[in-house]
Design an enzyme around this catalytic site. Structure first.
Site, PDB file in Angstrom:
ATOM      1  N   HIS A 199      42.840  46.803  30.426  1.00 16.04           N
ATOM      2  CA  HIS A 199      42.380  45.567  31.489  1.00 16.04           C
ATOM      3  C   HIS A 199      41.293  44.865  30.180  1.00 16.04           C
ATOM      4  CE1 HIS A 199      39.003  43.718  33.782  1.00 16.04           C
ATOM      5  NE2 HIS A 199      40.234  43.584  34.788  1.00 16.04           N
ATOM      6  N   GLU A 214      38.814  53.647  38.059  1.00 21.23           N
ATOM      7  CA  GLU A 214      38.375  52.024  38.419  1.00 21.23           C
ATOM      8  C   GLU A 214      38.019  51.295  37.055  1.00 21.23           C
ATOM      9  OE1 GLU A 214      39.985  49.629  41.339  1.00 21.23           O
ATOM     10  OE2 GLU A 214      39.592  51.643  43.061  1.00 21.23           O
ATOM     11  N   HIS A 227      36.697  48.434  34.301  1.00 20.73           N
ATOM     12  CA  HIS A 227      36.711  47.596  34.247  1.00 20.73           C
ATOM     13  C   HIS A 227      36.224  46.828  32.449  1.00 20.73           C
ATOM     14  CE1 HIS A 227      38.697  46.046  37.404  1.00 20.73           C
ATOM     15  NE2 HIS A 227      38.551  47.020  38.414  1.00 20.73           N
ATOM     16  N   GLU A 255      34.696  50.499  38.287  1.00 24.87           N
ATOM     17  CA  GLU A 255      34.266  49.912  39.930  1.00 24.87           C
ATOM     18  C   GLU A 255      33.983  51.539  41.404  1.00 24.87           C
ATOM     19  OE1 GLU A 255      36.343  46.593  42.767  1.00 24.87           O
ATOM     20  OE2 GLU A 255      37.304  47.137  40.854  1.00 24.87           O
TER      21      GLU A 255
END
Length: 308
Positions: free
Chosen positions: A227, A267, A269, A284
């Site tokens: 990401h 998660e 990021h 997240e």
């Protein structure tokens, strides 16, 4: 050498830490996309936050040339500014529902940002004057943006499968990626003067030189959905694997190392070098993770820390 990972809970678990940056005050500033707020954390201290419209969707945050923090409000279609003492100003954009996402300081003393839903690159001066530049593509979804070593701004075109460059005069050039449906997202200038980017759709890290030469490096897990990416203090580029629950590094020669995060489904990021010299990533699930070697000074502990 072993790598240490610590997780630090921030505000509420559902707040959704998304992107982060080290501010000029020695703190980490981060966006909370789900709660609509901006957080601040000095390593070892309790986090604080500044509430915006809960529905505004703050996404990427960066340090501006004026010493304030600037961020995009993806759902409110604004650019925001917060001073080190917490004063917030928001700037409406000329194009309705343009979906600003990436933002970075340019060499001209302004902030440059992407408009995901409008196929434009925007520019805003510290006093709030906005200009917009159309891209030669439709439905391209311009995403992350960064300053290059050539005084241009480089950005990813997630749906056009390309890397773009815009000069200070507004001239745009596009570079198609060799891999179909690579869907690039994060991009950052490397220690080598090239631009490095994450191909979320192909499970690869890409590199593009200032003259447009592209090299792609497949990750061990092609389904990991890389990401964000940032230059580390060790000479490598560090990136997050959103679906793989990992962070990784890639050396200038293309050697890749990956590290599992301790909490399943966290998660990851955004990623950046923190004020303490360690790598920090936004999870997240409601935390920031600190990635360090034994040589990195330890963060002062508090009750919010969860050691790996």
């Amino acid at each position: 050498m072993p790598v240490l990972v610590e997780e630090f809970a921030v505000i509420e678990r559902s707040s959704g830490p998304y992107a982060l940056v080290t501010g000029p005050d020695g703190a980490l500033w981060f966006t909370l996309v789900h709660s609509g707020s901006i957080g601040r954390l000095v390593p070892g201290e309790e986090p604080t936050s500044h509430q915006l419209d809960p529905e505004c969707g703050p996404t990427v945050i960066t340090v501006g040339p004026d010493g304030a923090l600037w961020f995009t409000e993806h759902r409110a279609h604004h650019i925001g500014r917060i001073t080190l003492d917490g004063k917030i100003t928001e700037f409406a954009l000329p194009t309705a529902k343009c979906g600003p996402f990436g933002i970075a300081a340019g060499p001209d003393g302004a902030l440059w940002f992407t408009e995901t839903a409008a196929d434009r690159i925007g520019r805003i001066t510290p006093d709030g004057r906005v200009a917009e530049f159309p891209l030669p593509a439709t439905g391209a979804f311009p995403s992350a943006i960064t300053a290059g070593a050539d005084d241009g701004m480089w950005f990813t075109l997630n749906q056009a499968n390309a890397i773009g460059r815009i000069g200070m005069d507004g001239a745009v050039s596009l570079h198609a990626l060799p891999t179909e449906s690579a869907a690039p997202v994060g991009i950052a200038a490397g220690h080598d003067g090239a631009l490095w980017f994450a191909e979320i759709g192909a499970g690869q890290i890409g590199r593009i030189t200032l003259d447009g030469l592209i090299t792609e490096f497949p990750l061990p897990d092609r389904t990991s959905r890389p990401h964000a990416i940032t230059p580390g203090s060790d000479g490598n580029q560090w990136f997050t694997e959103w679906a793989g629950n990992r962070v990784g590094s890639i050396a200038p020669d293309g050697t890749i190392t990956v590290l599992d995060l301790p909490t399943a489904g966290s998660e990851p990021h955004g990623i950046t070098v923190g004020p303490d010299g360690a790598l920090w990533t936004a999870l997240e699930i409601g935390a920031l993770a600190r990635i360090s070697s034994p040589r990195t000074p330890a963060a002062r502990r508090d009750l919010s820390a969860r050691p790996a």
